[in-house]
Scaffold this motif. Sequence first.
Motif, PDB file in Angstrom:
ATOM      1  N   GLY A 191       0.800  -1.217   0.000  1.00  0.00           N
ATOM      2  CA  GLY A 191       0.000   0.000   0.000  1.00  0.00           C
ATOM      3  C   GLY A 191       0.830   1.262   0.000  1.00  0.00           C
ATOM      4  O   GLY A 191       0.306   2.347   0.270  1.00  0.00           O
ATOM      5  N   ALA A 192       2.115   1.137  -0.327  1.00  0.00           N
ATOM      6  CA  ALA A 192       2.993   2.302  -0.344  1.00  0.00           C
ATOM      7  C   ALA A 192       2.865   3.014  -1.686  1.00  0.00           C
ATOM      8  O   ALA A 192       2.657   2.381  -2.730  1.00  0.00           O
ATOM      9  N   PRO A 193       2.967   4.336  -1.712  1.00  0.00           N
ATOM     10  CA  PRO A 193       2.917   5.055  -2.991  1.00  0.00           C
ATOM     11  C   PRO A 193       4.141   4.767  -3.850  1.00  0.00           C
ATOM     12  O   PRO A 193       5.218   4.430  -3.333  1.00  0.00           O
ATOM     13  N   ILE A 194       3.975   4.892  -5.138  1.00  0.00           N
ATOM     14  CA  ILE A 194       5.088   4.666  -6.063  1.00  0.00           C
ATOM     15  C   ILE A 194       6.151   5.739  -5.818  1.00  0.00           C
ATOM     16  O   ILE A 194       5.842   6.931  -5.797  1.00  0.00           O
ATOM     17  N   PRO A 195       7.400   5.344  -5.621  1.00  0.00           N
ATOM     18  CA  PRO A 195       8.431   6.346  -5.317  1.00  0.00           C
ATOM     19  C   PRO A 195       8.816   7.159  -6.543  1.00  0.00           C
ATOM     20  O   PRO A 195       8.541   6.785  -7.689  1.00  0.00           O
ATOM     21  N   GLU A 196       9.445   8.256  -6.278  1.00  0.00           N
ATOM     22  CA  GLU A 196       9.957   9.115  -7.347  1.00  0.00           C
ATOM     23  C   GLU A 196      11.426   8.763  -7.589  1.00  0.00           C
ATOM     24  O   GLU A 196      12.223   8.730  -6.655  1.00  0.00           O
ATOM     25  N   ARG A 197      11.762   8.503  -8.825  1.00  0.00           N
ATOM     26  CA  ARG A 197      13.122   8.100  -9.143  1.00  0.00           C
ATOM     27  C   ARG A 197      14.084   9.262  -8.937  1.00  0.00           C
ATOM     28  O   ARG A 197      13.836  10.393  -9.376  1.00  0.00           O
ATOM     29  N   ALA A 198      15.203   8.984  -8.266  1.00  0.00           N
ATOM     30  CA  ALA A 198      16.199  10.016  -7.995  1.00  0.00           C
ATOM     31  C   ALA A 198      17.095  10.212  -9.218  1.00  0.00           C
ATOM     32  O   ALA A 198      17.207   9.338 -10.083  1.00  0.00           O
ATOM     33  N   ILE A 199      17.736  11.371  -9.266  1.00  0.00           N
ATOM     34  CA  ILE A 199      18.666  11.644 -10.360  1.00  0.00           C
ATOM     35  C   ILE A 199      19.947  10.839 -10.131  1.00  0.00           C
ATOM     36  O   ILE A 199      20.273  10.479  -9.000  1.00  0.00           O
ATOM     37  N   PRO A 200      20.672  10.498 -11.182  1.00  0.00           N
ATOM     38  CA  PRO A 200      21.898   9.711 -10.999  1.00  0.00           C
ATOM     39  C   PRO A 200      22.964  10.505 -10.270  1.00  0.00           C
ATOM     40  O   PRO A 200      23.015  11.741 -10.369  1.00  0.00           O
ATOM     41  N   PRO A 201      23.835   9.821  -9.514  1.00  0.00           N
ATOM     42  CA  PRO A 201      24.926  10.536  -8.838  1.00  0.00           C
ATOM     43  C   PRO A 201      25.920  11.093  -9.843  1.00  0.00           C
ATOM     44  O   PRO A 201      25.867  10.797 -11.043  1.00  0.00           O
ATOM     45  N   GLN A 202      26.845  11.875  -9.341  1.00  0.00           N
ATOM     46  CA  GLN A 202      27.747  12.602 -10.222  1.00  0.00           C
ATOM     47  C   GLN A 202      28.614  11.675 -11.066  1.00  0.00           C
ATOM     48  O   GLN A 202      28.851  11.940 -12.242  1.00  0.00           O
ATOM     49  N   ASP A 203      29.070  10.566 -10.489  1.00  0.00           N
ATOM     50  CA  ASP A 203      29.950   9.675 -11.242  1.00  0.00           C
ATOM     51  C   ASP A 203      29.190   8.836 -12.267  1.00  0.00           C
ATOM     52  O   ASP A 203      29.810   8.223 -13.146  1.00  0.00           O
ATOM     53  N   ALA A 204      27.865   8.775 -12.182  1.00  0.00           N
ATOM     54  CA  ALA A 204      27.067   8.022 -13.156  1.00  0.00           C
ATOM     55  C   ALA A 204      26.349   8.931 -14.144  1.00  0.00           C
ATOM     56  O   ALA A 204      25.895   8.452 -15.198  1.00  0.00           O
ATOM     57  N   ALA A 205      26.224  10.216 -13.834  1.00  0.00           N
ATOM     58  CA  ALA A 205      25.468  11.123 -14.704  1.00  0.00           C
ATOM     59  C   ALA A 205      26.127  11.268 -16.071  1.00  0.00           C
ATOM     60  O   ALA A 205      25.440  11.405 -17.088  1.00  0.00           O
TER      61      ALA A 205
END
Length: 281
Positions: A191-205
Amino acid sequence: MNADKALKMLRALPRVVLGNIRDNPNSKKKQKRGRAQHGGDKHGAGNKGSGQRQNYMRLGYETGNQPFYTRFTYEPYYRGHHLRRQYPPVSLLMIQKLIDTNRIDPSQPIDLATLCTTGLFDIRPDSRHFGVQLTDEGADIFKAKVNIEVQHASELVIASIEKNGGVITTAYYDPFSLWALVNPTRWFQKGAPIPERAIPPQDAAKYYLDAKNRGYIADPEQISLERLALAQKYGYELPRIEEDPDAEMLLMRKDPKQVFYGLHPGWVISLKDRAIIKESV
């Protein structure tokens, strides 16, 4: 003369049977009585220490000594090895087999949730798994036209998919979003809401901003140019997606903050009531 004598001796000797076979002299030594009742036997437990106390040691443990992989400090390969992002491999051959056996529907977009719901892949965010990498095994026999989203892919993999008229996207998911993506049913049952995807970290961006990697936050115009350049490099004619009968499916994309296709962050999915509870504005 000697041969006759030997034959005469053989005729006089008894036949070799089980009753008159003996071991060679001194071929066996009598077992001496050792310590205690069982002759000094350790019952498979070895000598003193943790091995004798059934303390089964974890993999890589060296009985209290510094492990081999951290013993040599001048090896930079092991520096921060426990913090590195892991991407378990999935081959093009496996994707083709799943399509041929109707475990995956190629008429729908394929993402990490599609792969995990087949029951053949085990993605563990608590073990530093951040998705999958698509390998080029089976690239010469891959014939499916798919819209697939993975976390890492090589140039040959991208060419193999786009040659068949398909589309590939590389996308980053943070560990919290991955828990929902790898097992949607369990997440919806909570019953948890769908999470919001975080932006990639600096080394993966940097990887996901590069159009050559078909990053999900790359410039679409640059991606179109790189698609054409890759087709010229590998010598195949690039199919036009806009003229394809499945163009609507091939052009489907997730929002950079979206986890599931067609479902937005903040929504709650009720499997019991078969209802979608949308976030009020």
